[in-house]
Design a protein around this motif. Structure first.
Motif, short mmCIF file in Angstrom:
data_model
loop_
_atom_site.label_atom_id
_atom_site.label_comp_id
_atom_site.label_asym_id
_atom_site.label_seq_id
_atom_site.Cartn_x
_atom_site.Cartn_y
_atom_site.Cartn_z
N GLY A 132 -5.03 33.47 -5.44
CA GLY A 132 -6.17 34.22 -5.18
C GLY A 132 -7.25 33.81 -6.50
N LYS A 133 -6.48 33.96 -7.81
CA LYS A 133 -7.49 33.75 -9.11
C LYS A 133 -7.95 32.11 -8.99
CE LYS A 133 -5.13 36.86 -12.35
NZ LYS A 133 -4.51 36.75 -13.38
N LEU A 134 -6.99 31.36 -8.53
CA LEU A 134 -7.32 29.80 -8.72
C LEU A 134 -8.53 29.73 -7.49
CD1 LEU A 134 -6.66 27.02 -9.58
CD2 LEU A 134 -4.78 27.07 -7.98
N LYS A 174 -16.46 23.92 -18.69
CA LYS A 174 -15.97 25.30 -19.21
C LYS A 174 -15.15 25.72 -18.01
CE LYS A 174 -19.34 27.72 -21.61
NZ LYS A 174 -20.57 28.65 -21.37
N LYS A 175 -15.50 25.35 -16.67
CA LYS A 175 -14.85 25.81 -15.62
C LYS A 175 -13.57 25.16 -15.47
CE LYS A 175 -18.55 27.94 -12.60
NZ LYS A 175 -19.08 28.79 -13.88
N THR A 176 -13.47 23.93 -15.63
CA THR A 176 -12.21 23.20 -15.49
C THR A 176 -11.36 23.59 -16.59
OG1 THR A 176 -13.10 21.31 -16.75
CG2 THR A 176 -13.50 21.12 -14.27
N THR A 177 -11.80 23.81 -17.78
CA THR A 177 -10.73 24.23 -18.95
C THR A 177 -10.29 25.39 -18.59
OG1 THR A 177 -12.32 22.97 -20.02
CG2 THR A 177 -10.55 24.30 -21.51
N MET A 198 -5.54 28.69 -17.35
CA MET A 198 -4.92 29.66 -16.61
C MET A 198 -3.71 29.18 -15.95
SD MET A 198 -6.02 31.61 -12.94
CE MET A 198 -5.70 30.04 -12.01
N ILE A 199 -3.29 27.87 -15.46
CA ILE A 199 -2.24 27.49 -15.09
C ILE A 199 -1.16 27.31 -16.49
CG2 ILE A 199 -0.93 25.41 -14.13
CD1 ILE A 199 -2.62 27.21 -11.93
N GLU A 200 -1.89 26.90 -17.53
CA GLU A 200 -1.03 26.75 -18.73
C GLU A 200 -0.42 28.03 -19.15
OE1 GLU A 200 0.16 24.14 -20.64
OE2 GLU A 200 -1.08 22.54 -19.62
N ASP A 201 -1.08 29.23 -19.02
CA ASP A 201 -0.66 30.47 -19.26
C ASP A 201 -0.12 31.27 -18.30
OD1 ASP A 201 -3.72 30.89 -21.22
OD2 ASP A 201 -1.88 29.89 -21.86
N LYS A 250 1.04 21.84 -14.30
CA LYS A 250 0.57 21.72 -15.86
C LYS A 250 0.23 20.08 -15.91
CE LYS A 250 2.84 25.74 -17.50
NZ LYS A 250 3.99 26.04 -18.34
N GLN A 251 1.28 19.25 -15.56
CA GLN A 251 1.20 17.98 -15.70
C GLN A 251 -0.28 17.45 -14.85
OE1 GLN A 251 2.78 16.24 -18.16
NE2 GLN A 251 1.12 14.68 -17.47
#
Lengths: 199, 105
Positions: free
Chosen positions: A122-124, A173-176, A181-184, B81-82
């Motif tokens: 949902g967030k994604l 900013k949005k792509t970062t 979000m995925i990294e965390d 992630k990758q």
């Protein structure tokens, strides 16, 4: 006959009154529909110019006029590259969404709760939608400045360029944010899922 | 003519009044529906429907049945992630492409 005429007149009057109430609503609806994408390129650039309150002196104008045609050629390439980059990202984000769906369905088949995938998905999706809208606006702006008559209207060209820079920064900013979000998401998404599968 | 005569005969009839009320209600419904179809709200609804239908066979393309283990979750997480690390956000959306220097301004 008189009674019928009176009844008819009342019905007619009522219809006219209803129409008068409804007509401003129709106008209001149509006014609200005059949005960014339905304007033409020059109108969008004029809107950008007035919101930026840009003032360009004559020296700057003649400088732009002398160089803007070449800049527009470069901008067309920038637009093509941006389109490719946006498509690549949307495909990548979609593939992640599909895999999240796969995790969810496979866990449900095993009787495990996978609600964290819905949360992440949902967030994604919300971030993807924001990215898509911004990318669309950015592409539109690039197209506008690549096609405007920059010799006759250098101020529109500059206003559009300033707007494009802002939109590009917003895309970054949005792509970062999506990446972060995925990294965390280990602790609040993937770890609970793994724990459930090891019980 | 027959209808007009019927109405004249039953001018005080509640049936006529109710029929008239229904007629007026119909006019209102048709008017508001027409306004809705002309407005951007309807265009947005169509857009949302199109978006929802964009991947109608989503489940057909993905594995939804094979057993899943904790190690699979790890692999998915790393893969996500990758995939995102492979995207060069700074190169694609950094400021240099639109700088005055790059555009020759």
């Amino acid at each position: 006959m008189v009674q019928y005429t009176k009844m008819f007149a009342k019905t007619l009057l009522l219809s006219v009154v209803l129409g008068l109430i409804v007509w401003p609503l129709n106008v209001l609806a149509e006014n609200q529909t005059t949005n960014y994408t339905t304007m033409n390129g020059e109108a969008r650039l004029s809107q950008a110019l007035s919101s930026q309150q840009l003032n360009i002196d004559d020296n700057a104008k003649s400088d732009i006029v002398g160089k803007c045609k070449n800049a527009q050629i470069i901008l067309r390439n920038v637009q093509l590259e941006a389109e490719k980059a946006v498509r690549l990202r949307i495909n990548t984000y979609s593939s992640i969404q599909m895999d999240l769906q796969s995790i969810k369905l496979r866990m449900l088949r095993q009787g495990s709760d996978a609600s964290e995938t819905d949360l992440l998905s949902g967030k994604l999706q919300q971030m993807i939608d924001e990215f898509t809208v911004e990318a669309d606006n950015y592409g539109t702006t690039l197209s506008d400045i690549a096609n405007v008559d920059c010799v006759q209207k250098p101020e529109l060209f500059m206003a559009g360029l300033i707007l494009a820079r802002t939109q590009r920064a917003e895309l970054y900013k949005k792509t970062t944010r999506i990446k972060n979000m995925i990294e965390d998401s280990d602790s609040n998404i993937f770890t609970p899922l793994k724990k459930r599968l090891t019980l | 003519m027959k209808l007009i005569n019927t109405i004249k005969k039953n001018k005080d009839s509640p049936v006529i009044a109710i029929t008239l009320a229904i007629l007026i209600a119909l006019i209102m419904v048709i008017t508001t529906t027409t306004i809705f179809y002309k407005s951007n709200a309807y265009a947005t609804v169509k857009q949302i429907q199109a978006g929802a239908n964009a991947n109608p066979n989503l489940s057909d393309d993905i594995d939804t049945t094979s057993p899943i283990k904790a190690t699979d979750i790890d692999e998915f997480a790393q893969s996500f992630k990758q995939r995102l690390r492979n995207l060069d956000d700074y190169n694609d959306f950094g400021p240099s492409e639109l700088s005055n220097q790059n555009l020759g301004l």
